[in-house]
Design a protein around this motif. Structure first.
Motif: not given
Length: 237
Positions: A117-134
């Motif tokens: 139940a908890a796993l199915s309630a996870q938000p969809d992270l595919t639309g979120r941004f990932i930041l890398f600092n170089l």
């Protein structure tokens, strides 16, 4: 299958905790800032005092984030602590006055059965941004060694997410004139952009910008060579 009155699922980027003696009591732990690269640091989970609910059990499971990365968490009671640093491993707490039971692997079917139940309630992270600092060498367009090693990971992340929206943002420290630093931050941004294109990323998916010394990560007075301000941000959707 063994029943658990209190269950915990721990993620590197998402931590969802259900705790306490009462079934109506939730313990919410704030999610780390996804743009903070220091989010790879250790995460400590402090268990509630179970002195008056000795029949309760706590189960803490470490799962990888959506990109497959796994960090570690420290499960701490009044009696001691255990480190979880392998995916699919669990730490069990039976008594908050005693240390948690040593981590052990748990079957995927059992994870699904307990946490479905908890796993199915996870938000969809595919639309979120990932930041890398170089980070870059002083007054150069060459990344420091650790940042250069990060470039292939950025490429993999873009390809795995099938991203068509990547921002490459160049910055400089506050040594030199504004015009000089605009040009320097531009060259740094295009260095990264060109690397991504040469690695198979579509040029049309890349948005390049540069700010010279106008947007420091760490504020300094003019003339200060702050290494953390010599950077390119790569933001992947």
């Amino acid at each position: 299958m063994k029943l658990w009155n209190n269950v915990f699922i721990a993620y590197i980027l998402l931590l969802c905790l259900l705790a306490g003696c009462s079934a109506n009591r939730d313990l919410i732990v704030p999610q780390p800032d996804p743009t903070d690269r220091s989010a790879n640091r250790d995460l400590t989970v402090l268990l509630p005092d179970l002195t008056h609910c000795s029949k309760n059990r706590d189960l803490i499971v470490l799962l990888p984030d959506p990109n497959g990365k796994v960090g570690e968490i420290q499960v701490t009671t009044r009696g001691g602590s255990q480190i979880l640093d392998k995916p699919g491993y669990v730490a069990q707490v039976e008594d908050s006055s005693k240390p948690p039971i040593a981590p052990k692997p748990i079957d995927q079917n059992e994870i699904t059965g307990i946490f479905g139940a908890a796993l199915s309630a996870q938000p969809d992270l595919t639309g979120r941004f990932i930041l890398f600092n170089l980070w870059f060498e002083n007054d150069k367009t060459k990344p420091v060694h650790e940042s250069k090693k990060l470039l292939p990971e950025i490429v993999r992340t873009i390809k795995n997410r099938k991203s068509n929206e990547i921002y490459v943002v160049g910055h400089a420290d506050r040594v030199g004139t504004e015009l000089y630093n605009i040009k320097l931050s531009s060259r740094r941004a295009y260095y990264v952009r060109d690397f991504l294109v040469s690695s198979g990323i579509k040029a049309s998916a890349l948005v390049v910008s540069f700010h010279g010394k106008a947007k420091p990560l760490v504020y300094t007075e003019d003339g200060v060579a702050e290494p953390l301000n010599r950077r390119v941000e790569v933001i992947v959707k």
